[in-house]
Every structure is written in structure tokens, then in C-alpha cells.
Scaffold this motif. Structure first.
Motif, short mmCIF file in Angstrom:
data_model
loop_
_atom_site.label_atom_id
_atom_site.label_comp_id
_atom_site.label_asym_id
_atom_site.label_seq_id
_atom_site.Cartn_x
_atom_site.Cartn_y
_atom_site.Cartn_z
N VAL B 126 0.89 -1.25 -0.04
CA VAL B 126 0.10 0.03 0.08
C VAL B 126 0.71 1.22 -0.06
CG1 VAL B 126 -1.83 1.21 1.29
CG2 VAL B 126 -1.80 -1.35 1.22
N LEU B 127 1.92 1.25 0.56
CA LEU B 127 2.96 2.29 0.68
C LEU B 127 3.43 2.64 -0.77
CD1 LEU B 127 4.99 1.70 3.94
CD2 LEU B 127 3.48 3.76 3.36
N ALA B 128 3.52 1.59 -1.54
CA ALA B 128 4.06 1.80 -2.80
C ALA B 128 3.06 2.45 -3.70
CB ALA B 128 4.29 0.51 -3.56
N GLN B 129 1.85 2.08 -3.39
CA GLN B 129 0.63 2.82 -4.16
C GLN B 129 0.47 4.18 -3.78
OE1 GLN B 129 -3.06 0.85 -3.14
NE2 GLN B 129 -2.30 -1.27 -3.85
N VAL B 130 0.98 4.70 -2.64
CA VAL B 130 1.09 5.99 -2.55
C VAL B 130 2.50 6.54 -2.62
CG1 VAL B 130 -0.91 6.13 -1.00
CG2 VAL B 130 1.49 5.86 -0.15
N GLY B 131 3.25 5.92 -3.55
CA GLY B 131 4.57 6.52 -4.00
C GLY B 131 5.70 6.51 -2.76
N LEU B 132 5.75 5.59 -1.91
CA LEU B 132 6.64 5.36 -0.97
C LEU B 132 7.36 4.33 -0.76
CD1 LEU B 132 4.61 7.06 2.30
CD2 LEU B 132 6.59 8.00 0.74
N GLY B 133 8.51 3.98 -1.02
CA GLY B 133 9.45 2.83 -0.91
C GLY B 133 9.42 2.12 0.36
N ALA B 134 9.91 0.77 0.19
CA ALA B 134 9.87 -0.24 1.43
C ALA B 134 10.49 0.48 2.44
CB ALA B 134 10.02 -1.32 0.99
N GLU B 135 11.55 0.96 2.27
CA GLU B 135 12.45 1.63 3.20
C GLU B 135 11.74 2.47 4.25
OE1 GLU B 135 12.74 2.10 0.10
OE2 GLU B 135 12.60 4.57 0.00
N VAL B 136 10.89 3.06 3.66
CA VAL B 136 10.00 4.02 4.64
C VAL B 136 9.22 3.09 5.84
CG1 VAL B 136 7.94 5.66 4.64
CG2 VAL B 136 9.55 5.62 2.77
N ALA B 137 8.64 1.84 5.40
CA ALA B 137 7.98 1.14 6.39
C ALA B 137 8.82 1.13 7.85
CB ALA B 137 7.99 -0.27 5.68
N SER B 138 10.17 1.01 7.79
CA SER B 138 10.60 0.91 9.26
C SER B 138 10.91 2.11 10.09
CB SER B 138 11.90 0.35 9.21
OG SER B 138 11.72 -1.14 8.77
N LEU B 139 10.65 3.32 9.26
CA LEU B 139 10.68 4.41 9.88
C LEU B 139 9.71 5.07 10.78
CD1 LEU B 139 11.64 6.93 6.89
CD2 LEU B 139 13.44 5.64 8.57
N TRP B 140 9.96 6.00 11.76
CA TRP B 140 8.76 6.40 12.63
C TRP B 140 8.13 7.49 12.02
CZ3 TRP B 140 8.00 3.30 16.92
CH2 TRP B 140 8.91 2.41 17.14
N PRO B 141 7.16 7.71 12.42
CA PRO B 141 6.19 9.00 11.79
C PRO B 141 6.96 10.30 12.17
CG PRO B 141 4.75 7.56 13.39
CD PRO B 141 6.24 7.12 13.26
N ALA B 142 7.70 10.33 13.28
CA ALA B 142 8.43 11.60 13.62
C ALA B 142 9.55 11.83 12.50
CB ALA B 142 9.17 11.66 15.18
N GLU B 143 9.97 10.88 11.99
CA GLU B 143 11.22 11.01 10.95
C GLU B 143 10.76 11.56 9.54
OE1 GLU B 143 14.36 7.89 12.06
OE2 GLU B 143 12.44 6.91 12.01
N LEU B 144 9.32 11.42 9.52
CA LEU B 144 8.58 11.73 7.99
C LEU B 144 8.38 13.21 7.95
CD1 LEU B 144 6.20 8.93 8.07
CD2 LEU B 144 8.41 8.95 6.97
N SER B 145 8.57 13.87 6.69
CA SER B 145 8.00 15.16 6.52
C SER B 145 6.46 15.20 6.33
CB SER B 145 8.73 15.56 5.03
OG SER B 145 8.13 14.81 3.72
N GLY B 146 6.16 16.50 6.17
CA GLY B 146 4.51 16.66 6.35
C GLY B 146 3.87 15.79 5.30
N GLY B 147 4.50 16.18 3.81
CA GLY B 147 4.04 15.30 2.84
C GLY B 147 3.99 13.79 2.70
N MET B 148 5.13 13.23 3.62
CA MET B 148 5.20 11.94 3.62
C MET B 148 4.16 11.42 4.78
SD MET B 148 9.16 11.52 3.64
CE MET B 148 9.70 9.70 3.51
#
Lengths: 261, 257
Positions: B126-148
Motif C-alpha cells: 500500500v505504501l508503494a501505491q502512495v509513492g513510498l518505498g519499502a525503506e519507509v516502512a521501518s521509519l517512525w512518524p516523527a522521521e517523516l516530512s509533512g507530505g510523507m
């Protein structure tokens, strides 16, 4: 022109506000407890809460207990020497710690450390819509956030108090034997001979009740916080203050129940 | 249209103390279409969505989903109906204490449909469907930008393939390009799932990109409804003032000096 304040009306309004808050907190507690018996069960969250409340509170509770035991031994030596009753130091230390100071001080320490953290975490979740998000993802927020914390606090506090009792007695033992010149064997024998199972058990029951109160106030204040960062700050303060006052009030009630004749 | 509406709202009222926020709202959303509700800040758009989601209890009115009045259902039945709704919150509302993949798969895990391993695989899909790679899966929400964070919020909303999707101010706080990207993802997801969507926004560009139809909420009432493409030429004085951002008109902003 502002109408003059009517003290009777203010008193009545305050009484109604207290009754309302008591009712809300009671309903909140009942709902939190009711989820214990209904699946799904969140074992992983219970373990995490046990770690947060129990394991990570150990240093502060242990230090408090050790120093309290040491102070108790010193103070009672001064006081009892006026009646030539220094031999009762061991009895006084162990009784004070197991019946009163162990559970009360552990409860107050955990209220400051864990109650505040619970209120801040749940308050932040409330004002950032995370609690609403749980509801939209087929998860009951009370069951997910509140019930594991209540259960963990009721389990963790008595365990902490067992350790606090032991360390507090050890603190008293060190002062008595090193500074006051007591025979270590006699001191320990006095302690073990004097303390009864009821003293320890009553303290552990108190600890379970205090743990419940700390988690209840932390969760209640956080869960119902509003108004952004200021609201979360107020919830955190209220959680610590209300839990501390309730611990002292319930300590009296439980002491009456256990020991009043 | 009302006979076959996916969502049908009738006479919905909600007040907070003396402040009436919703005053007899009637709204139909046809299956497979996107409805955008526009309106100024504090006009009750979020309250409307929260009433449908069951997060707020309306004072009066009915809310039907697939012909069933969710306000009249018992708690378990209402939860079952609402379990088919996905929601993208204004600020993402991602769970800080969970990594991205657990956020995305939260609904799947909560319903016990899948194991944790399957849930992670589904989350990465599902992350791929919204344009995010598998590497994002292990990150924490605080590590993401607003758009992500918005993308992860969107992934979480669509992970369980809901019948209905709600979007609360999906482009707020984003730059115009990222806003357009999020709108594009929303349109793609809604089309791919064949879902019925309701979005609330005060971003006119976003409203026209997302919506098939639009409605304007003003002083507790829906004062206009029509095709989203016609928002700028509605012929309604309230809508015209709002969409063109004019100071003069029937909408009077309460300013205190």
C-alpha cells in the motif's frame, strides 16, 4: 456592573463540580475495568506498560526507599533514645516501611514519573486526533490505551513495593549497624521476628490500590485533555496532583479498614 | 438520487453549548462519487465528518449508510458499518509509538485478518501505491516530512480497501506541488477502490481536483450544492465570495481588535 458573588452559590457550584467529576471518573474506571474481561486482549501492550511502570520506575523507587529507611533509623534513634527504647528501632523501621512509607512513597514517586507520562502521552494523542484515529480503525481506544495501563499499574506497584520494603529495611540496617553501633545479627533478628505477614500484605494491597489510582488519573486526565499544548500541560499537572491527593486520602481509608479496632 | 445514495444525511443538527454548528444538514452522496464540502474555518466541516464516523453524537437527524441508519443501530452493528470507512485526518494522526508499517497495517491487525508478517507485506504494498518505498516502512512518524505523513495517512486509510473514504483537509500545510500530488493520489485511490469519497477542504484547487460534486457549508446550513467543476461560477453569492476570496459579501468575518 458585575453582580456580587454569592459565597453559598459558589460553594454549591463547587460541590456540583466535584460530584460531576467523581461521577465521570467512576464511569471511566468502570469502562476501563470492564474491558479486562472482553476480547481482544492486548498482551503486548500490557507487557510494555509493565516495563514502563515497573522496571523503569525501579531506580527512583529504590533510591527513595533506601534513603527513607536510613532517615527512619536515624530519626527513630534520636526519638527513642529519650525513652531508652533504642532497641525498638528495627521494629519501627520495618513497620513504618511495610505498612505506610513503602506503598505511599512508591505511589507518589510513580505518580510523578508514570502518571505524568501517561497523561502527556494520551493528551498528545487526543489533541492530535490519534485517539479518534483508533476509533476509525476498528479499535476501542479505552480498551487499547486505558485497560492495559490500569492492569499493569495494579500488578507493578505491589512488586515495586516488595523491593522498596526490602531496600528500605536494608537502608535502616546499614545506618543502625554502621552508624548507631547495633549488632547486625540482633537488628536483623528483631526485624524478622517483629514483622508479620499482615503488615506486608496490607502494604501490598495499598500498593495495588495506589497503582490503580495513579494509572486511572493519568489516563483520565490525558484522555479528556483538550486545547493543544496548554491542555496537555494542564492534564499532566492535574494527573500528578489528583493522584497524589487520592493516594494520601485512600491511605487513610485503607489504614482505617485494616487496622482500626 | 436519494433512493440509491451511499451516504444519506437528513436533518443533522449539532450544537456545542449555545453554539449551533450544524443546523439541519441534508446531504446525499451517490455510490462511487466524490463529494467535497467546502466552508470557512470553524463552520462545522470536521464536525459533520465526525458525526458520520460516530466520533460525535448528533443532537438530531439521521445518517444512513447503504440505507441503514447508523444512529439507530446498536453499537456493534454501527461499528461494523463504520469499519468500512477509511479516514485521512488533517494532520495525519499517525501513531507516534508505532513504526510506519504498523500504522498502515493497524486496521488489518486490529481486525485479526492477517498475521504480522502478512500485515507488513500488505503495508509495503500500500505504501508503494502512495509513492513510498519499502525503506519507509521501518521509519517512525516523527522521521517523516509533512507530505510523507499525509501519504502514510492515506495508505492507512486505504489499507483495508474501504467502501467509503473521508478526507479532512487533505492538503492543509502542504506546498502547492505536494498538495497536487496528494490530490492526485487521492483520486487514483478512490478510482482504484471504487470507493465513495467525502472530502472537506477550504482549498479551492484541491476541491476541484478531488470532487465530482461540491457543497458549501455556511452558518450551519448547506447553502449550495452542485458540480465541483462549477465551483467558480456557482451563481451563489456566498460560494462566489468564498471561492474568489473576496472581503465584501454575505460572509462577514468576526474580527476583534
Amino acid at each position: 456592573m458585575r453582580p456580587r458573588a454569592n459565597p453559598l452559590a459558589a460553594l454549591g457550584a463547587a460541590a456540583i463540580a466535584v460530584c460531576r467529576a467523581t461521577g465521570r471518573i467512576t464511569l471511566f474506571a468502570i469502562e476501563g475495568i470492564s474491558h479486562l474481561a472482553r476480547p481482544p486482549f492486548y498482551g503486548r501492550l500490557l507487557l510494555r506498560a509493565l516495563l514502563d511502570i515497573g522496571y523503569y520506575s525501579l531506580p527512583v523507587v529504590a533510591l527513595t526507599a533506601v534513603f527513607t529507611g536510613m532517615v527512619l533509623a536515624l530519626q527513630s534513634a534520636i526519638g527513642l533514645s529519650r525513652f531508652n527504647a533504642e532497641s525498638a528501632i528495627a521494629n519501627l523501621v520495618v513497620l513504618s516501611l511495610t505498612r505506610e512509607l513503602g506503598p505511599v512513597l512508591a505511589g507518589l514517586m510513580v505518580a510523578g514519573r508514570v502518571g505524568a507520562a501517561m497523561a502527556a502521552e494520551l493528551g498528545t494523542m487526543r489533541v492530535t486526533d490519534q485517539i479518534d484515529a483508533l476509533s476509525t480503525l476498528s479499535t476501542n481506544p479505552m480498551k487499547y490505551l486505558v485497560t492495559p495501563r490500569l492492569a499493569a499499574a495494579v500488578i507493578a506497584l505491589p512488586l515495586l513495593v516488595v523491593i522498596a520494603d526490602i531496600l528500605g529495611v536494608l537502608g535502616g540496617f546499614v545506618i543502625a549497624s554502621v552508624k548507631l553501633g547495633f549488632n547486625p545479627h540482633v537488628y536483623l533478628a528483631n526485624t524478622l521476628n517483629f514483622v508479620q505477614a499482615g503488615d506486608v500484605v496490607s502494604g501490598l494491597v495499598k500498593a495495588a490500590v495506589f497503582g490503580f489510582l495513579v494509572a486511572l488519573m493519568g489516563c483520565y486526565q490525558g484522555y479528556n485533555s483538550k486545547g493543544g499544548a496548554e491542555g496537555v500541560g494542564a492534564a499532566t499537572t492535574n494527573a500528578v496532583v489528583s493522584a497524589s491527593v487520592l493516594i494520601l486520602a485512600f491511605d487513610y481509608v485503607l489504614t482505617e479498614l485494616f487496622f482500626a479496632r | 438520487m436519494s433512493a440509491e445514495a451511499k451516504i444519506r444525511i437528513r436533518g443533522l443538527c449539532k450544537a456545542f453549548g449555545n453554539k449551533v454548528v450544524l443546523d439541519g444538514i441534508d446531504l446525499d452522496v451517490a455510490p462511487g462519487t466524490s463529494m467535497v464540502v467546502i466552508g470557512g474555518s470553524g463552520t462545522g466541516k470536521s464536525v459533520l465528518l465526525k458525526c458520520v464516523l460516530g466520533l460525535l453524537e448528533p443532537d438530531a437527524g439521521s445518517i444512513e449508510i447503504d440505507g441503514r441508519d447508523v444512529l439507530a443501530l446498536d453499537r456493534r452493528e454501527a461499528e461494523a458499518v463504520r469499519a468500512r470507512i477509511g479516514m485521512l485526518f488533517q494532520n495525519g494522526a499517525l501513531f507516534d509509538s508505532l513504526p510506519v508499517w504498523e500504522n498502515v497495517a493497524f486496521g488489518l491487525l486490529a481486525r485479526k485478518h492477517v498475521s504480522r508478517r502478512e500485515a507488513r507485506a500488505r503495508a509495503e504494498e500500500v505504501l508503494a501505491q502512495v509513492g513510498l518505498g519499502a525503506e519507509v516502512a521501518s521509519l517512525w512518524p516523527a522521521e517523516l516530512s509533512g507530505g510523507m505523513q499525509k501519504r502514510v495517512g492515506l495508505a492507512r486509510a486505504i489499507a483495508a480497501q474501504p467502501d467509503i473514504l473521508f478526507f479532512d483537509e487533505p492538503t492543509t500545510g502542504l506546498d502547492p506541488i505536494m498538495g497536487a500530488v496528494i490530490d492526485g493520489l487521492i483520486v487514483d485511490c478512490v478510482k482504484r477502490l471504487g470507493s465513495t469519497a467525502v472530502a472537506i477542504t477550504h482549498d479551492m484547487a484541491s476541491a476541484r481536483r478531488i470532487g465530482d460534486r461540491a457543497a458549501m457549508l455556511f452558518q450551519g446550513h448547506l447553502v449550495w450544492e452542485g458540480p465541483a467543476a462549477g465551483l467558480l461560477e456557482s451563481g451563489n453569492a456566498v460560494v462566489d465570495q468564498f471561492t474568489h476570496g473576496r472581503r465584501e459579501g454575505p460572509i462577514q468575518m468576526e474580527l476583534r481588535r
